[in-house]
Each structure stands twice: as structure tokens, then as C-alpha cells.
Write an enzyme that holds these catalytic residues in place. Structure first.
Site, PDB file in Angstrom:
ATOM      1  N   THR A  29       1.082  -0.137  -5.590  1.00 44.83           N
ATOM      2  CA  THR A  29       0.128   0.936  -5.314  1.00 44.83           C
ATOM      3  C   THR A  29      -0.768   1.107  -6.537  1.00 44.83           C
ATOM      4  O   THR A  29      -0.271   1.172  -7.657  1.00 44.83           O
ATOM      5  CB  THR A  29       0.885   2.257  -5.026  1.00 44.83           C
ATOM      6  OG1 THR A  29       1.776   2.055  -3.933  1.00 44.83           O
ATOM      7  CG2 THR A  29      -0.067   3.390  -4.707  1.00 44.83           C
ATOM      8  N   THR A  49       0.814  -1.215   0.000  1.00 46.08           N
ATOM      9  CA  THR A  49       0.000   0.000   0.000  1.00 46.08           C
ATOM     10  C   THR A  49       0.846   1.263   0.000  1.00 46.08           C
ATOM     11  O   THR A  49       2.058   1.222   0.155  1.00 46.08           O
ATOM     12  CB  THR A  49      -0.912   0.014   1.239  1.00 46.08           C
ATOM     13  OG1 THR A  49      -1.911   1.000   1.040  1.00 46.08           O
ATOM     14  CG2 THR A  49      -0.157   0.312   2.503  1.00 46.08           C
ATOM     15  N   CYS A  91       5.004   3.005  -8.346  1.00 49.80           N
ATOM     16  CA  CYS A  91       5.098   1.845  -7.458  1.00 49.80           C
ATOM     17  C   CYS A  91       4.142   0.737  -7.910  1.00 49.80           C
ATOM     18  O   CYS A  91       2.933   0.965  -7.996  1.00 49.80           O
ATOM     19  CB  CYS A  91       4.778   2.258  -6.023  1.00 49.80           C
ATOM     20  SG  CYS A  91       4.796   0.878  -4.866  1.00 49.80           S
ATOM     21  N   SER A 105       1.153   5.888  -7.615  1.00 51.43           N
ATOM     22  CA  SER A 105       0.586   4.698  -8.271  1.00 51.43           C
ATOM     23  C   SER A 105       1.156   4.485  -9.671  1.00 51.43           C
ATOM     24  O   SER A 105       1.144   3.366 -10.185  1.00 51.43           O
ATOM     25  CB  SER A 105      -0.939   4.789  -8.335  1.00 51.43           C
ATOM     26  OG  SER A 105      -1.379   5.655  -9.361  1.00 51.43           O
TER      27      SER A 105
END
Length: 181
Positions: A168, A5, A165, A162
Site C-alpha cells: 500500500t 491495494t 503494509c 501505507s
């Protein structure tokens, strides 16, 4: 350990915001894309919290932190210190694989996996999780050079994370505490 996350917290002029993506990863597999890893806690929901790491461990930490917050009568600083003391004393808790961000309108803290309580140098932006450094960098740049409100800043920073990564995603959820709402 924390590849599941990205959580970003921002304490701005008009409000405090916490945001997180929705991806839950197990190894190299995405298990869920719409998970919620942030909460409003405390009396009247005046404290925001989010976690990164093992979900089961994080729920245990949330429960423990809420008890500390209740005992401290919603005083976030006292609750964070008391929480850290409890965490360090308990052999089981010291083995939990989770981190938390907590904030209200006065304070913002990162609660580490070893019981540390860290307030960011700038006192207003903190991030955890696999995409935390990307989100933190984006938030600092947008805070310094952008013209976004608090919620937009958090959402855009998480969107940038996002894109970089792989743990994410862009299913972003936010919670806010506003001064005049």
C-alpha cells in the site's frame, strides 16, 4: 492474491467516502504507484465502488455490478443481492480473484471473492485488500476518538495503512457522496 491495494469505505453523518491507494504490485515489484481502483457508478454517481485483487477480474466485476445496479434502478441492496446470485451461478465468475466494496448513503457492502455479500456490523466502515485490516483499525479508532470529517478520516486511515503494509502506498484518491452538495 490480494496484495495489490487497500480500499476503505466510510459512511459518516454527512457523507459517504471511498478511498484507495495507487500501488499496483506484481510479485515483489511495484508496477505503478498512481492507479485508480475506485469509481463513482450508478445513476448520477450515487454509488461508490472500489476493488482489490486482479485488475482484469475487478473490471469484469465492475461491469457486471453496474448492470445489476442499473437493473435494480440504483437500489444498492437489491443490486448487491442480484450480483451475488449471478456470481454464484457462473462457473467463470467463481474463479475470479477480486473483491469489491460498494456503498451509498444508506448501505455499505463487501462483495467477497466467492459471491458473499457482507454488511459490516457497525454499518459504516469496511476495508479490503492487503492493508485493509490496518485501514479498518485506524478508521474505527479515528471514528470513535477523533474529530475528523469523513474524507479526512478515510485519508488518514489509508496513510496509516501505507506506513505498515508494503503493498500500500500513500498516493490516495477518494470519491465522496455528500448529503447537501
Amino acid at each position: 492474491m490480494f496484495k495489490a491495494t487497500t480500499i476503505l469505505a466510510y459512511k459518516g453523518k454527512n457523507g459517504s467516502i471511498i478511498g484507495g491507494d495507487g500501488q499496483v504490485t506484481f510479485g515483489n515489484t511495484v508496477l505503478k504507484g498512481t492507479a485508480t481502483k475506485i469509481r463513482k457508478i450508478g445513476k448520477d454517481g450515487k454509488v461508490l465502488a472500489g476493488f482489490a485483487g486482479s485488475t482484469t477480474d475487478a473490471f469484469n466485476l465492475f461491469d457486471m455490478f453496474e448492470k445489476c445496479l442499473e437493473s435494480a434502478k440504483n437500489d444498492l441492496l437489491k443490486a448487491a443481492v442480484d450480483f451475488s446470485k449471478e456470481w454464484r451461478k457462473d462457473k467463470y465468475l467463481r474463479k475470479l480473484e477480486a473483491m469489491m466494496l460498494v456503498l451509498d448513503r444508506e448501505h455499505i457492502f463487501l462483495l467477497s471473492g466467492v459471491g458473499d455479500v457482507v454488511e459490516p456490523d457497525d454499518g459504516k466502515i469496511a476495508a479490503i485488500g492487503s492493508g485493509g485490516n490496518y485501514a479498518l483499525s485506524a478508521a474505527r479508532a479515528l471514528d470513535k476518538f477523533g474529530n475528523l470529517n469523513e474524507e479526512e478520516l478515510v485519508k488518514e486511515s489509508l496513510k496509516i495503512a501505507s506506513e505498515i503494509c508494503i503493498y500500500t502506498n500513500n498516493h490516495i484518491k477518494t470519491y465522496a457522496i455528500w448529503d447537501n452538495k
